[in-house]
Every structure is written in C-alpha cells, then in structure tokens.
Design an enzyme around this catalytic site. Sequence first.
Site, PDB file in Angstrom:
ATOM      1  N   GLY A  73     -14.279  37.975  18.290  1.00  0.00           N
ATOM      2  CA  GLY A  73     -13.086  39.050  18.259  1.00  0.00           C
ATOM      3  C   GLY A  73     -11.975  39.054  17.450  1.00  0.00           C
ATOM      4  O   GLY A  73     -11.854  40.243  16.388  1.00  0.00           O
ATOM      5  N   ARG A  74     -10.851  38.216  17.429  1.00  0.00           N
ATOM      6  CA  ARG A  74      -9.889  38.326  16.435  1.00  0.00           C
ATOM      7  C   ARG A  74     -10.739  38.472  14.606  1.00  0.00           C
ATOM      8  O   ARG A  74     -10.372  38.610  13.838  1.00  0.00           O
ATOM      9  CB  ARG A  74      -9.089  37.341  16.328  1.00  0.00           C
ATOM     10  N   CYS A 102      -9.896  37.669  32.075  1.00  0.00           N
ATOM     11  CA  CYS A 102      -8.401  38.060  31.412  1.00  0.00           C
ATOM     12  C   CYS A 102      -7.924  37.488  31.977  1.00  0.00           C
ATOM     13  O   CYS A 102      -7.736  37.585  33.372  1.00  0.00           O
ATOM     14  CB  CYS A 102      -8.802  39.861  31.143  1.00  0.00           C
ATOM     15  N   GLY A 118     -15.145  33.074  21.140  1.00  0.00           N
ATOM     16  CA  GLY A 118     -13.757  31.776  20.688  1.00  0.00           C
ATOM     17  C   GLY A 118     -13.307  31.346  20.199  1.00  0.00           C
ATOM     18  O   GLY A 118     -14.052  29.905  19.816  1.00  0.00           O
ATOM     19  N   GLY A 119     -12.865  32.250  19.029  1.00  0.00           N
ATOM     20  CA  GLY A 119     -12.469  31.229  17.754  1.00  0.00           C
ATOM     21  C   GLY A 119     -13.232  30.695  16.201  1.00  0.00           C
ATOM     22  O   GLY A 119     -13.018  30.050  16.071  1.00  0.00           O
ATOM     23  N   PRO A 162     -14.216  42.517  23.250  1.00  0.00           N
ATOM     24  CA  PRO A 162     -13.436  43.027  24.056  1.00  0.00           C
ATOM     25  C   PRO A 162     -12.056  42.942  24.077  1.00  0.00           C
ATOM     26  O   PRO A 162     -11.733  41.641  24.287  1.00  0.00           O
ATOM     27  CB  PRO A 162     -14.063  43.818  25.724  1.00  0.00           C
ATOM     28  N   MET A 163     -11.153  43.542  23.811  1.00  0.00           N
ATOM     29  CA  MET A 163      -9.519  43.044  23.052  1.00  0.00           C
ATOM     30  C   MET A 163      -9.091  44.284  23.779  1.00  0.00           C
ATOM     31  O   MET A 163      -8.886  45.615  22.800  1.00  0.00           O
ATOM     32  CB  MET A 163      -9.710  42.813  21.194  1.00  0.00           C
ATOM     33  N   GLN A 168     -16.802  47.340  29.258  1.00  0.00           N
ATOM     34  CA  GLN A 168     -16.181  46.343  30.054  1.00  0.00           C
ATOM     35  C   GLN A 168     -15.282  47.053  31.025  1.00  0.00           C
ATOM     36  O   GLN A 168     -14.926  47.771  31.238  1.00  0.00           O
ATOM     37  CB  GLN A 168     -15.575  45.325  29.700  1.00  0.00           C
ATOM     38  N   LYS A 186     -18.602  38.400  31.029  1.00  0.00           N
ATOM     39  CA  LYS A 186     -18.021  37.672  30.231  1.00  0.00           C
ATOM     40  C   LYS A 186     -16.984  37.115  31.334  1.00  0.00           C
ATOM     41  O   LYS A 186     -16.274  37.196  31.700  1.00  0.00           O
ATOM     42  CB  LYS A 186     -17.182  38.371  29.445  1.00  0.00           C
TER      43      LYS A 186
END
Length: 332
Positions: A229-230, A96, A208-209, A13-14, A66, A135
């Site tokens: 994610g990204r 967050c 993460g990453g 979720p972003m 979320q 999360k």
Amino acid sequence: MHKYQGHIIATAPMMDWTDRHCRFFHRQLSKRTLLYTEMVVADAVIHGARERLLGFDPAEHPVALQLGGSEPWKLAEAARIGADFGYDEINLNVGCPSDRVQSGTFGACLMKTPALVAECVAAMKAAVAVPVTVKCRIGVDDQDPEAALDVLADGVFDAGADALWVHARKAWLKGLSPKENRDIPPLDYGRVYRLKARCPGRFIGINGGIQTLGEAAAHLAHVDGVMLGRAAYHTPAILAGVDAGFQGTGAELFDFAALVEEMADYAGRHIAGGGRLTHVTRHMVGLFHGRPGARRWRQILSTDATRPGAGPEVLRAAFEAVDFEAPADEAA
C-alpha cells in the site's frame, strides 16, 4: 485473463491515491504487479459518469476494480459493468473503516454480517466471468479474529470467491479515524498465516505495513500474495524490483529516463484532453526517494507542476535535477 496462479504482488486500493494516473505510472515500473483501483461505490457505477469513474488506459492490465456496497443485486450489476469495461478482476471491499462507508453499511462493518458478504460474492460471481475477490480485515471492534476471519473466509470461498486479501489488522469502527485504523490496531500477520494453513487450496493474500520487497518475500513463504500500500505509493521505485524477481530494489538497473519520458508523453496526452499536469505528477513525488537530487525533484513537482498551464517540460526539468552518478543517500 488474469488468473490467481502462483505468487502475486499487488498494489492496494487506496482512496484518493490509486486513480488511473497513479496506476499508469505504477505499470511503467512493473509489468507483473496486479493494480487495484480506488474503491468505487456500486451505486455510482450504476448511476454515475461511468467513463470518469471506470475509464483506464489499456496499459494498466492486469487491473482490478474494487467495489463498495452491500446489496447483492447492485454489486452484481456494478460487477457486470466493470467487467464490460475490461477490468481483469472485481473485488469487494470488506475492510474500509471510514464513516462514509459505514453509513452505507458496507466496508469493514460487513465483517459483522458474513452471510451477507457471501450473498454478495455469489451474486457477483453469477454476473461475471472474471475473478471475484474480497479484501477484508481480521475482524472489527470486539470480534475475536480467530472466529470472525474463519467464518468470513469460509462463507466467501463457499460462494465462489477466487481470492481473499486480508489486511492483517482489526478495524475499530468507533473511536478511530480511517487514518488511525491504518496504524493503531496492531498487525497480526500470524493470524493470516493460520488462515492460509487452514485453507491450503485457497488463495490468501496479505496486506498491512509491508515496507520492502524483502519483507514481501518473507511473507510469501506463508501466503500466496502480498499487497503493498503506502510503501508502493510513497517509494514507488520498489515496484521495479517485482519484475526483477525481488533482486535488490530493482531500481539499480531500471531505465528511469525512459520512464520519465513515457510519463511526460502520457501527461501531454492528458493535458491535451483538458487535464492538468499535477493530476499525473502528484503520484510521482516519491519516485527518487533516497537519491541525490530527490529533494529538488520533489520541490519542482510540488510547485512548478501545479501551476496553471504547466506542461510535460516541467517533468523533464525535474528529472534533470536527479543525480544517478552519486551513491544513493536516504537523506536526499
């Protein structure tokens, strides 16, 4: 119904990124990946414009909502509303670090109140039949991640949580911006692996990453799920490899012409309903990263697609610039 069985790949979720148009696009690349919404605050779900906040295309399934909040009864009501909308899972944000989230005493600062998080999960579980998940981070500020993560995990699983997704960094609530919190605190994948070893019968996912499907496969030797994610957002073609069983990137055999045509049709429907082309195409800019013609694709979607009155033909024209005959080049 979506169930937590076997290994799961998910998109994270972003905020401002994983809206309904992004999710529809990602679903065309992978039928298996679990998609997450942006965080929606429980108060907004209860009192706001629900169709605008929660509406989604049936093609997005499986899709998880979320929620952000810290009051059990509000989260229970928002979860019920989300389940009634058809979401396959309800997830509670305990990760967050933004100031806006802290001011509402939810998000990562909930790591400091694990008993309250457990209350929230129990209330949500009582309200819905779909999975309820959490999360979180490995800790916040000066917390010891060994103790903090164990206490949180024990509490939410005892309350009935179906899964725990862990962003393998601390969050620093003071002194770092939300953007810095995604990069500066060091990654500690080993801490998440230890949690899984301690809770062998529970679903533990890692976030993460993680940049490639190869990295994702390596994590799956230790945990149950990987959340991208990204990497999924900026280089979305990697999602094509999820359904291919992690064989290469999956992009080699993928029918991108059919994808672009599907997205052009989707954009046309969105525009006919009063939307703009750029609402859809802004999520597609990185699709051809590394291919000859990718720069021209990006230019067209960043300029022509943003002009008033732009239609699906802009997307088709941008696709014409991509060269599938020449070998891929990271500089493209």
